[in-house]
Write an enzyme that holds these catalytic residues in place. Structure first.
Site, PDB file in Angstrom:
ATOM      1  N   ASN A  90       0.872  -1.606  -0.703  1.00 40.55           N
ATOM      2  CA  ASN A  90       0.347   0.299  -0.006  1.00 40.55           C
ATOM      3  C   ASN A  90       0.951   1.193  -0.011  1.00 40.55           C
ATOM      4  O   ASN A  90       0.123   2.092  -0.249  1.00 40.55           O
ATOM      5  CB  ASN A  90      -0.688  -0.578   1.230  1.00 40.55           C
ATOM      6  CG  ASN A  90      -1.556   1.183   1.458  1.00 40.55           C
ATOM      7  OD1 ASN A  90      -2.959   1.958   0.898  1.00 40.55           O
ATOM      8  ND2 ASN A  90      -0.873   2.303   2.871  1.00 40.55           N
ATOM      9  N   SER A 142      -3.532   2.760  -8.979  1.00 40.72           N
ATOM     10  CA  SER A 142      -4.633   3.538  -8.975  1.00 40.72           C
ATOM     11  C   SER A 142      -4.963   3.917 -10.076  1.00 40.72           C
ATOM     12  O   SER A 142      -4.650   3.551 -11.398  1.00 40.72           O
ATOM     13  CB  SER A 142      -3.863   5.335  -8.876  1.00 40.72           C
ATOM     14  OG  SER A 142      -4.200   6.572  -8.953  1.00 40.72           O
ATOM     15  N   TYR A 155       3.916   9.539 -11.138  1.00 43.25           N
ATOM     16  CA  TYR A 155       3.030   9.037 -10.463  1.00 43.25           C
ATOM     17  C   TYR A 155       1.738   7.743 -11.541  1.00 43.25           C
ATOM     18  O   TYR A 155       2.182   6.422 -10.971  1.00 43.25           O
ATOM     19  CB  TYR A 155       2.199   9.901  -9.794  1.00 43.25           C
ATOM     20  CG  TYR A 155       0.789   8.940  -8.823  1.00 43.25           C
ATOM     21  CD1 TYR A 155       1.095   8.486  -7.317  1.00 43.25           C
ATOM     22  CD2 TYR A 155      -0.712   8.986  -9.386  1.00 43.25           C
ATOM     23  CE1 TYR A 155       0.461   7.870  -6.699  1.00 43.25           C
ATOM     24  CE2 TYR A 155      -0.670   7.918  -8.199  1.00 43.25           C
ATOM     25  CZ  TYR A 155      -1.001   7.935  -7.326  1.00 43.25           C
ATOM     26  OH  TYR A 155      -1.818   7.413  -6.213  1.00 43.25           O
ATOM     27  N   ILE A 188     -10.172   9.111  -3.301  1.00 40.07           N
ATOM     28  CA  ILE A 188     -10.150   8.628  -2.348  1.00 40.07           C
ATOM     29  C   ILE A 188     -10.287   9.815  -0.578  1.00 40.07           C
ATOM     30  O   ILE A 188      -8.729  10.333  -0.864  1.00 40.07           O
ATOM     31  CB  ILE A 188     -10.008   7.084  -1.411  1.00 40.07           C
ATOM     32  CG1 ILE A 188      -9.611   5.835  -2.380  1.00 40.07           C
ATOM     33  CG2 ILE A 188     -10.309   6.949   0.085  1.00 40.07           C
ATOM     34  CD1 ILE A 188     -11.181   5.775  -3.055  1.00 40.07           C
TER      35      ILE A 188
HETATM   36  P1  NDP Z   1      -1.013   8.748   2.712  1.00 44.40           P
HETATM   37  O1  NDP Z   1      -0.741   9.645   2.319  1.00 44.40           O
HETATM   38  O2  NDP Z   1      -2.183   8.588   3.769  1.00 44.40           O
HETATM   39  O3  NDP Z   1      -0.178   7.000   2.789  1.00 44.40           O
HETATM   40  C1  NDP Z   1       0.547   6.687   2.729  1.00 44.40           C
HETATM   41  C2  NDP Z   1       1.429   5.936   2.939  1.00 44.40           C
HETATM   42  O4  NDP Z   1       2.640   4.857   2.344  1.00 44.40           O
HETATM   43  C3  NDP Z   1       1.419   6.129   4.600  1.00 44.40           C
HETATM   44  O5  NDP Z   1       0.910   5.210   5.371  1.00 44.40           O
HETATM   45  C4  NDP Z   1       3.455   5.911   5.219  1.00 44.40           C
HETATM   46  O6  NDP Z   1       4.208   5.641   5.764  1.00 44.40           O
HETATM   47  C5  NDP Z   1       3.897   4.879   3.050  1.00 44.40           C
HETATM   48  N1  NDP Z   1       4.947   5.054   3.080  1.00 44.40           N
HETATM   49  C6  NDP Z   1       5.357   6.536   1.828  1.00 44.40           C
HETATM   50  N2  NDP Z   1       6.660   6.271   2.148  1.00 44.40           N
HETATM   51  C7  NDP Z   1       7.071   5.115   2.524  1.00 44.40           C
HETATM   52  C8  NDP Z   1       8.449   4.257   2.729  1.00 44.40           C
HETATM   53  N3  NDP Z   1       9.342   5.219   2.059  1.00 44.40           N
HETATM   54  N4  NDP Z   1       8.303   3.039   3.563  1.00 44.40           N
HETATM   55  C9  NDP Z   1       6.975   2.430   3.711  1.00 44.40           C
HETATM   56  N5  NDP Z   1       5.963   3.236   3.762  1.00 44.40           N
HETATM   57  C10 NDP Z   1       6.246   4.396   3.111  1.00 44.40           C
HETATM   58  O7  NDP Z   1      -1.773   8.112   1.092  1.00 44.40           O
HETATM   59  P2  NDP Z   1      -3.216   7.440   1.165  1.00 44.40           P
HETATM   60  O8  NDP Z   1      -3.795   5.774   2.258  1.00 44.40           O
HETATM   61  O9  NDP Z   1      -4.112   7.972   0.400  1.00 44.40           O
HETATM   62  O10 NDP Z   1      -2.203   6.045  -0.526  1.00 44.40           O
HETATM   63  C11 NDP Z   1      -2.311   4.583   0.211  1.00 44.40           C
HETATM   64  C12 NDP Z   1      -2.160   4.077  -1.442  1.00 44.40           C
HETATM   65  O11 NDP Z   1      -3.044   4.347  -1.409  1.00 44.40           O
HETATM   66  C13 NDP Z   1      -0.851   4.715  -2.212  1.00 44.40           C
HETATM   67  O12 NDP Z   1      -0.250   3.763  -2.408  1.00 44.40           O
HETATM   68  C14 NDP Z   1      -1.505   5.019  -2.731  1.00 44.40           C
HETATM   69  O13 NDP Z   1      -0.740   5.838  -4.248  1.00 44.40           O
HETATM   70  C15 NDP Z   1      -3.038   4.951  -3.465  1.00 44.40           C
HETATM   71  N6  NDP Z   1      -4.076   5.682  -4.188  1.00 44.40           N
HETATM   72  C16 NDP Z   1      -4.116   6.931  -3.062  1.00 44.40           C
HETATM   73  C17 NDP Z   1      -5.396   6.864  -3.633  1.00 44.40           C
HETATM   74  C18 NDP Z   1      -6.494   8.126  -2.609  1.00 44.40           C
HETATM   75  O14 NDP Z   1      -7.423   8.990  -3.630  1.00 44.40           O
HETATM   76  N7  NDP Z   1      -5.393   8.740  -1.771  1.00 44.40           N
HETATM   77  C19 NDP Z   1      -6.369   7.038  -5.037  1.00 44.40           C
HETATM   78  C20 NDP Z   1      -5.567   5.776  -5.316  1.00 44.40           C
HETATM   79  C21 NDP Z   1      -4.499   5.284  -4.511  1.00 44.40           C
HETATM   80  P3  NDP Z   1       4.910   6.779   6.770  1.00 44.40           P
HETATM   81  O15 NDP Z   1       4.053   7.850   6.805  1.00 44.40           O
HETATM   82  O16 NDP Z   1       4.938   5.935   7.945  1.00 44.40           O
HETATM   83  O17 NDP Z   1       6.299   6.816   5.858  1.00 44.40           O
END
Ligand code: NDP
Length: 248
Positions: A90, A142, A155, A188
């Site tokens: 994720n 996505s 992205y 989302i």
């Molecule tokens: P958030 O920004 O809330 O969460 C992103 C997550 O990715 C965080 O928990 C962060 O952890 C983690 N992360 C980032 N870099 C790293 C790393 N190097 N190693 C480990 N963990 C990492 O975003 P969303 O919850 O919205 O997104 C979650 C997924 O859903 C993503 O892949 C996003 O592309 C995808 N998505 C989201 C959409 C939306 O509308 N929100 C639409 C389509 C896809 P930490 O904070 O601990 O670094």
């Protein structure tokens, strides 16, 4: 869905969509390993909350871009729990900018977390799944990877890459009882989309047939299905959770 006895690893599992996935898998009986990179406080808070509810979980810091860290994470889970049944990739970021203005660093960082991070985790976990002849891999991609998006060349490329990776892994591991699917969310409500200008948010809203934005829990329920044995005959698929925004 009964995930009792299953061990699930969720990358970026402490916030946003990841938090909803960790919570739902735990509520359905899985022992959940919540990976985080920067969000230690959130990871601790989520773990405390789930434990208070009598659910099984632990937290583990690892940067998914570093292959060695993903190997160490997987080895720790194997040492502690003996197996990984479910892997949810994720972790993901955006660094939006028109191509003219996008830097090489913006491109590399997004590819490195979203695509290479997913590959690193699968490369690290799949030998154990393979040996156990059981595995459910769910990658979060996505709709931007399907349609492309101005301002998201990095992205969209990373997420299209995740789809190709998903289908290839599905083909390579099908005979070993490992499925690999992707979930493609639309818009989302998380901190990732909270930063978008109101004009862009409004534009999306007008294009969503269901007429509202999605919630992290709605992505999590699709992940739960793909992580369960109810999806035994489903592999190599990209399932949209987008209120009908993109229909293919
Ligand atoms: P958030 O920004 O809330 O969460 C992103 C997550 O990715 C965080 O928990 C962060 O952890 C983690 N992360 C980032 N870099 C790293 C790393 N190097 N190693 C480990 N963990 C990492 O975003 P969303 O919850 O919205 O997104 C979650 C997924 O859903 C993503 O892949 C996003 O592309 C995808 N998505 C989201 C959409 C939306 O509308 N929100 C639409 C389509 C896809 P930490 O904070 O601990 O670094």
């Amino acid at each position: 869905m009964d995930l009792k006895g299953k061990t699930a690893l969720v990358t970026g599992g402490a916030s946003g969509i990841g938090e909803a996935i960790s919570s739902l898998l735990a509520k359905n009986g899985a022992t959940v390993i919540i990976n985080y990179n920067h969000s230690e406080t959130k990871a601790k808070a989520l773990s405390a909350k789930l434990s208070q509810d009598g659910l099984k979980c632990s937290i583990y810091k690892a940067d998914v871009t570093a292959y060695k860290e993903t190997q160490a994470l997987v080895e720790e889970v194997i040492k502690e729990y003996g197996k990984i049944d479910i892997l949810v990739n994720n972790a993901g970021i955006t660094k939006d900018q028109l191509l003219f203005r996008m830097t090489e660093e913006d491109f590399d960082q997004v590819i490195s977390i979203n695509l290479k991070g997913t590959w690193n985790m699968i490369k690290s976990a799949s030998p154990y799944m393979s040996k156990a002849r059981y595995g459910k891999i769910v990658n979060i991609t996505s709709i931007a990877g399907v349609t492309g998006n101005a301002g998201q060349t990095n992205y969209a490329a990373s997420k299209a890459g995740v789809m190709g990776l998903t289908k290839s892994v599905a083909r390579e591991f099908a005979k070993r009882n490992i499925t690999c699917n992707a979930v493609a969310p639309g818009f989302i409500e998380t901190k990732m989309t909270a930063v978008l200008p109101d004009s862009i948010k409004e534009k999306y809203l007008q294009q969503i047939p269901i007429g509202r934005y999605g919630q992290p829990e709605e992505v999590a329920s699709m992940v739960l299905f793909l992580a369960s044995d109810y999806s035994e005959y489903v592999t190599g698929q990209v399932v949209h959770v987008d209120g009908g925004l993109v229909m293919t």
